[in-house]
Design an enzyme around this catalytic site. Structure first.
Site, PDB file in Angstrom:
ATOM      1  N   CYS A 102      54.755  23.529  28.348  1.00  0.00           N
ATOM      2  CA  CYS A 102      53.709  24.129  27.530  1.00  0.00           C
ATOM      3  C   CYS A 102      52.417  23.338  27.652  1.00  0.00           C
ATOM      4  CB  CYS A 102      54.144  24.195  26.071  1.00  0.00           C
ATOM      5  SG  CYS A 102      54.228  22.567  25.347  1.00  0.00           S
ATOM      6  N   CYS A 121      52.363  20.019  25.885  1.00  0.00           N
ATOM      7  CA  CYS A 121      53.076  18.956  26.591  1.00  0.00           C
ATOM      8  C   CYS A 121      52.192  18.425  27.726  1.00  0.00           C
ATOM      9  CB  CYS A 121      54.374  19.459  27.203  1.00  0.00           C
ATOM     10  SG  CYS A 121      55.294  20.573  26.169  1.00  0.00           S
ATOM     11  N   ASP A 164      19.385  35.800  48.091  1.00  0.00           N
ATOM     12  CA  ASP A 164      18.667  35.362  49.258  1.00  0.00           C
ATOM     13  C   ASP A 164      18.630  36.556  50.222  1.00  0.00           C
ATOM     14  OD1 ASP A 164      17.843  33.499  51.325  1.00  0.00           O
ATOM     15  OD2 ASP A 164      19.900  33.640  52.046  1.00  0.00           O
ATOM     16  N   ASP A 195      23.486  32.280  51.403  1.00  0.00           N
ATOM     17  CA  ASP A 195      24.412  31.996  52.486  1.00  0.00           C
ATOM     18  C   ASP A 195      24.595  30.498  52.690  1.00  0.00           C
ATOM     19  OD1 ASP A 195      21.955  31.439  53.485  1.00  0.00           O
ATOM     20  OD2 ASP A 195      22.167  32.577  55.337  1.00  0.00           O
ATOM     21  N   ASP A 197      19.408  26.917  50.943  1.00  0.00           N
ATOM     22  CA  ASP A 197      19.297  27.181  49.522  1.00  0.00           C
ATOM     23  C   ASP A 197      20.171  26.304  48.630  1.00  0.00           C
ATOM     24  OD1 ASP A 197      21.320  28.769  50.510  1.00  0.00           O
ATOM     25  OD2 ASP A 197      20.243  30.641  50.168  1.00  0.00           O
TER      26      ASP A 197
END
Ligand code: ADP
Ligand code: MG
Length: 694
Positions: A12, A15, A405, A588, A592
């Site tokens: 869980c 835990c 872009d 891309d 940038d």
């Protein structure tokens, strides 16, 4: 050094939190993240010794086991043992019931008590053991503790059958939950199949089977029909046919020729191929993707963090409240009824307190919230979209502006020469070709095939402008108008709808070339889809000329555009857009990086070749297709919706049941049943996220 350990039997999120706490205390561990959903420990530590100590600590934790090597042990998750345990306990419970109700007398009473005890121990012993273990370590207030207190309390009140039922339902809930989580984990780990188990190395004509990690740059390997490419390579054979399905989610056959780059993860569907290793596995496309997926869940979203924190304070508070119900409520009850302090109806109030305790268990929340995010990341992955963390899903869901872009994003970035302006065309192209060899910009590809008689030296790339180089000792400029202006070169105006690349030698204009690339086929429809999703601010940011920018912006349906921007101007523009709400930037990865870092969420186009893009952006569209943009928006919004639904639903149900419990309307077993029910509904709801997308 970063290490990822795969574990099993971590049950869980609480835990996971506790184990993380234990591991953090180990000296030399710089950072550690334990993830319940992916069952991994991500660790930053120097030296094998410390890693060994971490493994030892993890192995000692409850039932956790560190798996050696191999990703995501594909253990059948059959849960045979658990089902058997629940089956036996149910049978015993039924026998106990029958004996209790259909017989009389001391002997029978002893018999059904024993049968109940057997049933209780069968189904409850793992819980009891965990409680004791945790108590010894000073860790109280977890689910196990709650269940132990509640069931032992019921026994003390003489409600044997109820106590068994409580444990039984609890264990059933745990089992169902583990099955649900396992199934969603598997759907994401399907991705892990990208990785080849082995590679076939060719040494002096002999074949040797090695692990992909053992390959070195320059090694020659062979990949047979039906096998996956183990790492990024260059093709040595004449040609090869590849299926890119595993990478992009869409079955697409690509024929590559000798000398071309091949990305790892693709499947060879043609004949045997000989390849030369281009990148070691860790730097390969698959290596990077898997690394990203593994780390995705360590970037936790705000609601996720909130829930974990909440759970830490919540359980102790609830325990105190329960204690208050058990002690003060009967006291006051006595005071009101008889006028003096005494414990009136103690048993009834203790029972209410126990019911309250059981209901209070926050499992529905702490399991369904991370699970929803994880499902979201999985749904994206299935659509060829890699999201680096749950946080980004959250951010994307709130995006108001999408900035894009142009070159390589809205357009294909496949440039070709459209027109040449100059006295000596051959000479001009030859010059450009020599210089562009030093550039990775999409424009450079237009000149790749053109032969050159020159050798350029000191090639420098000026982002957003072009290149400078020395040829035969002369300064040569190749780039846009701005580059020329900056070097005081007068150029004739060329009104072109294409991108114009000017050339100057020794400060004198030499000629120009128009290079064009096409719009992506899905650009228009994707922009339209995003508009339909309510994103009305779609801005194009480009370094290209205004004329061409305008044409493209209008054609695809952007709401605004900014042209002639240097990378740094794009950054300023992004900051301005951010003042109007969450900004997603799609690029891309070439020129940038600064905007990508600034935007609330950055998306890079696949082009798996450019590893840099994968590193800087938060989301990678490996399918290299813009259609993924509306899909990722949809998935992110659905995820957030489901998360909010689950949080609200669980809290409202909990509070309601708690009130009923305290009022004594709800029997203990029904409380557990309700608790399991809420948890399962929340988990099922989180599955809805997986259905979004294609
Ligand atoms: P975008 O923002 O549209 O992706 P970039 O910022 O990558 O464009 O580049 C802006 C402009 O700079 C290009 O349109 C081109 O005119 C010029 N440029 C950049 N790199 C090169 C190169 N290698 N060769 C020629 N021109 C270049
Ligand atoms: Mg670009």
């Amino acid at each position: 050094m970063k290490t990822v350990l795969h574990i099993e039997n971590l049950d869980c999120p609480v835990c996971a939190e506790a184990l993380q706490g234990d591991l953090q205390k180990i000296k030399g561990v710089q950072s550690v993240a334990v993830d319940y959903v992916t069952q991994t420990i991500t660790l930053e530590a120097e030296g094998d010794e410390i890693v060994a100590r971490v493994v030892k600590t993890a192995n000692a934790f409850e039932e956790v086991r560190v798996l050696d090597g191999g990703m995501y042990a594909s253990k059948g998750d059959s849960h045979k043992k658990e089902w058997l345990m629940i089956g036996i306990a149910t049978l015993l419970l039924l026998i106990g019931f029958s004996v209790e109700y259909f017989t009389q007398g001391m002997v029978w009473a002893i018999i059904y008590y024993c049968v109940y005890a057997a049933a209780y121990l069968t189904v409850g012993y793992p819980v009891l053991i965990s409680t004791v273990k945790n108590l010894l370590k000073g860790r109280i207030f977890d689910e196990n503790f709650l269940m132990t207190v509640a069931s032992i309390g019921a026994i003390a009140l003489g409600e044997m059958s109820e106590s068994v039922l409580v444990m039984l339902l609890y264990q059933l809930g745990e089992l169902l939950q583990s099955i649900a989580v396992g199934s969603s984990r598997r759907s994401v780990t399907e991705l892990m199949r990208l990785k080849s188990e082995t590679a076939t190395l060719l040494i002096d004509g002999e074949q040797k089977t090695v692990a992909p990690e053992e390959l070195n740059v320059g090694d020659v390997i062979i990949v047979k029909a039906g096998e996956k490419i183990p790492t990024d390579c260059i093709l040595l054979s004449e040609n090869v046919t590849l299926d890119t399905k595993s990478l992009t989610g869409e079955s697409e056959l690509r024929v590559l020729k000798k000398g071309e780059k091949i990305l790892s993860g693709c499947i060879n569907v043609g004949g045997m191929a000989e390849l030369k290793v281009l990148r070691v596995y860790q730097d390969s496309a698959v290596g990077k993707i898997l690394d990203m997926v593994e780390n995705a869940s360590s970037g936790k979203a705000a609601p996720e963090k909130f829930i974990t924190k909440f759970a830490r304070f919540y359980t102790p508070i609830v325990c105190c409240l329960a204690l208050a119900v058990a002690i003060f409520a009967p006291l006051f009850d006595g005071l009101i009824a008889e006028g003096n302090f005494y414990f009136k109806d103690l048993a009834r109030w203790v029972q209410s307190a126990l019911t309250f305790l059981v209901i209070s268990c926050p499992c529905a929340l702490i399991i369904s919230v991370p699970l929803s995010y994880f499902s979201g990341i999985g749904a994206c992955a299935k659509n060829g979209i890699l999201v680096k963390g749950a946080t980004y899903l959250d951010v994307i869901a709130r995006v108001k502006t999408v900035a894009m872009d142009k070159t390589g994003t809205l357009t294909e970035g496949d440039f070709h020469v459209c027109a040449v302006h100059g006295e000596d065309e051959k000479e001009l192209l030859s010059l450009i070709s020599a210089v562009e060899r030093g550039s990775a910009h999409p424009i450079a590809k237009a000149f790749e095939g053109i032969e050159t008689s020159y050798a350029a030296e000191n090639i420098t790339e000026i982002a957003g402008c072009g290149l400078t180089a020395e040829i035969d000792g002369e300064l040569t400029l190749v780039g846009n108008e701005k580059l020329m202006r900056d070097h005081d070169v007068d150029v004739p105006p060329i009104d072109s709808l294409y991108t114009v690349v000017y050339v100057a030698k020794n400060g004198v204009y030499f000629g120009a070339v128009e290079v064009g690339d096409r719009l992506r086929v899905d650009a228009k429809s994707s922009i339209f889809e995003m508009r339909k999703l309510g994103i009305s601010r779609l801005v194009m940011l480009t370094g290209d000329k205004t004329l061409r920018a305008e044409k493209i912006a209008n054609e695809v349906g952007m709401s605004a555009f900014k042209a002639e921007l240097l990378p740094i101007d794009k950054l300023t523009e992004a900051k301005r857009l951010q003042t109007e709400g969450g900004l997603m930037y799609v690029g891309d990865g070439i020129n940038d990086a600064p905007v990508m870092a600034q935007a609330d969420c950055s998306v890079s186009m696949g082009k798996l070749g450019s590893a840099a893009a994968i590193e800087v952006s938060d989301v990678v569209l490996i399918s290299d297709s813009l259609t993924s943009l509306p899909i990722v928006l949809k998935i992110a919004r659905r995820t957030r919706l489901v998360v909010m639904q689950n949080i609200l639903f669980s809290i409202i149900m909990k509070v309601g049941f708690m009130a009923l419990g305290v009022m004594g309307v709800l029997p203990l077993w029904l409380a557990v049943f309700a608790d399991v029910g809420v948890m399962l509904l929340a988990v099922l709801n989180s599955f809805r996220v997986r259905l979004t997308g294609k």
